[in-house]
Design an enzyme around this catalytic site. Sequence first.
Site, mmCIF file in Angstrom:
data_model
loop_
_atom_site.group_PDB
_atom_site.id
_atom_site.type_symbol
_atom_site.label_atom_id
_atom_site.label_comp_id
_atom_site.label_asym_id
_atom_site.label_seq_id
_atom_site.Cartn_x
_atom_site.Cartn_y
_atom_site.Cartn_z
ATOM 1 N N GLY A 54 60.057 75.887 152.505
ATOM 2 C CA GLY A 54 60.407 74.885 152.141
ATOM 3 C C GLY A 54 60.617 73.582 153.297
ATOM 4 O O GLY A 54 60.732 73.135 154.194
ATOM 5 N N ALA A 55 61.040 72.155 152.159
ATOM 6 C CA ALA A 55 60.743 71.116 152.717
ATOM 7 C C ALA A 55 61.381 70.819 154.329
ATOM 8 O O ALA A 55 60.909 70.171 155.037
ATOM 9 C CB ALA A 55 60.893 70.224 151.682
ATOM 10 N N ARG A 90 51.237 70.936 155.701
ATOM 11 C CA ARG A 90 51.633 70.985 154.228
ATOM 12 C C ARG A 90 51.585 69.735 153.872
ATOM 13 O O ARG A 90 52.689 68.657 154.677
ATOM 14 C CB ARG A 90 52.982 71.898 154.008
ATOM 15 N N GLN A 203 59.081 83.310 146.144
ATOM 16 C CA GLN A 203 60.881 83.189 147.108
ATOM 17 C C GLN A 203 61.532 83.664 146.658
ATOM 18 O O GLN A 203 62.229 83.989 147.439
ATOM 19 C CB GLN A 203 60.208 82.021 147.546
ATOM 20 N N ASP A 244 60.086 69.422 147.319
ATOM 21 C CA ASP A 244 60.027 68.588 148.826
ATOM 22 C C ASP A 244 59.162 67.413 148.554
ATOM 23 O O ASP A 244 59.294 66.762 149.405
ATOM 24 C CB ASP A 244 58.210 69.491 148.670
ATOM 25 N N ASN A 254 58.307 70.225 142.954
ATOM 26 C CA ASN A 254 58.735 71.134 143.663
ATOM 27 C C ASN A 254 57.668 72.484 143.188
ATOM 28 O O ASN A 254 56.716 72.236 142.755
ATOM 29 C CB ASN A 254 60.443 71.641 142.774
ATOM 30 N N LYS A 255 58.044 73.418 143.706
ATOM 31 C CA LYS A 255 56.976 74.631 143.749
ATOM 32 C C LYS A 255 56.624 74.808 141.830
ATOM 33 O O LYS A 255 56.811 74.852 141.260
ATOM 34 C CB LYS A 255 58.316 75.948 143.779
HETATM 35 O O1 MRU Z 1 56.233 76.578 149.492
HETATM 36 P P1 MRU Z 1 57.728 76.624 149.982
HETATM 37 O O2 MRU Z 1 58.056 78.294 149.720
HETATM 38 O O3 MRU Z 1 57.557 75.778 151.331
HETATM 39 O O4 MRU Z 1 57.929 75.922 148.887
HETATM 40 C C1 MRU Z 1 60.100 75.372 148.818
HETATM 41 C C2 MRU Z 1 60.063 74.515 148.002
HETATM 42 O O5 MRU Z 1 59.403 74.634 146.900
HETATM 43 C C3 MRU Z 1 61.505 74.735 147.703
HETATM 44 O O6 MRU Z 1 61.992 74.388 146.761
HETATM 45 C C4 MRU Z 1 61.797 72.993 148.366
HETATM 46 O O7 MRU Z 1 61.478 73.274 149.715
HETATM 47 C C5 MRU Z 1 63.247 72.791 148.615
HETATM 48 S S1 MRU Z 1 63.987 73.663 150.009
HETATM 49 C C6 MRU Z 1 65.368 72.849 150.368
#
Ligand code: MRU
Length: 367
Positions: A54-55, A90, A203, A244, A254-255
Amino acid sequence: MKIDGVPYRTIWLDPDGWTVCLIDQTFLPHAFTIARTRTADAIAQAIVTMQVRGAPLIGIAGAYGLALALRQDPGDDALNAAAHQLIATRPTGANLRWAVEKVRSGVSALPPKQRAAEAYRLAGLLADEDVAINRAIGEHGLPLFRALASRKPPGERLNVLTHCNAGWLATVDWGTALAPLFFAHDSGLPLHIWVDETRPRNQGAALTAWELARHGIPHTVVADNAGGHLMQHGQVDAVIVGTDRVTADGDVANKIGTYLKALAARDNGVPFYVALPSPTIDWTRHDGVREIPVEERSAHEVTHLRGVDAGGQWREIRLTPAESPAANPSFDVTPARLVTALITERGVCPASRAGLRSLFDTSATRG
Ligand code: MRU
């Protein structure tokens, strides 16, 4: 947020004053485990393996990682090497570089022997700031969901779809996309959340579902491909996701899979909201599709699944033929034109350069 009545953040300092404690997200939802990290290498490893993810949370973990590095060696070379190592873990999220650079610039002018203590202090301030920001996102987002709910027939629940995990596990506390939903639920608004499972790391299925269940919010986990169908049948009143990295022009990384949800939302007239803390804004980038680096993660995440069997034992299984290659781009970019509004700690704005600038003074926010 509370786990079995006990308030937790996702990252905190041990009473020894220097060990960094993290909720290990790789064991959720089946086990609640705390990892104790004592080196920058261990923090970098926790980020790469997604014990923390999560960013916003990755950013705070990186800040504490720098503090741990300086505890071992406060010299310039060690400081720069650790910052480089942590930032490289990351590549897509903006918050990691932002937080690590905040700490690096905050300590670099100090004599080496003062640096570690100052880095811990700064990391703690960033963690507290993250909590306050996310709470404010919740408060600013709540009226949007209240307005949508007011258009529903009396007694009907508001159906909101979310992708990945942008809840409190993705931040220090509260979350971004889930913060307005926690506020809405707590204020008595009848809600139901469609939770995209979010292949390949799941997730949504593992983390968002766990958070919502802990908070008592009605929800249903769906396969990632179900969203378009649900929207066509009027079963989604709004989509909300985290992000992110957001460009200065409002494009949203985003994801992986988020973009497809935004397309389906646009086609069906469903509002598509993105919640973000200001450290997620990258004022140096404009065209997200071309300029945001997309992390390519291991194909193993696509070819294999990990979970517990009926006896509670952890198992990993292979899904694909051994000879079939797999690819794993981890994020995608949703163009600003598909985003109904951005929800930030300063309020709600259009996803555009003018919208972001109406809320944020760029010189102040990157300082
Ligand atoms: O790969 P991840 O699980 O770190 O990806 C997270 C996401 O894509 C979240 O939607 C993003 O970080 C926003 S978190 C508040």
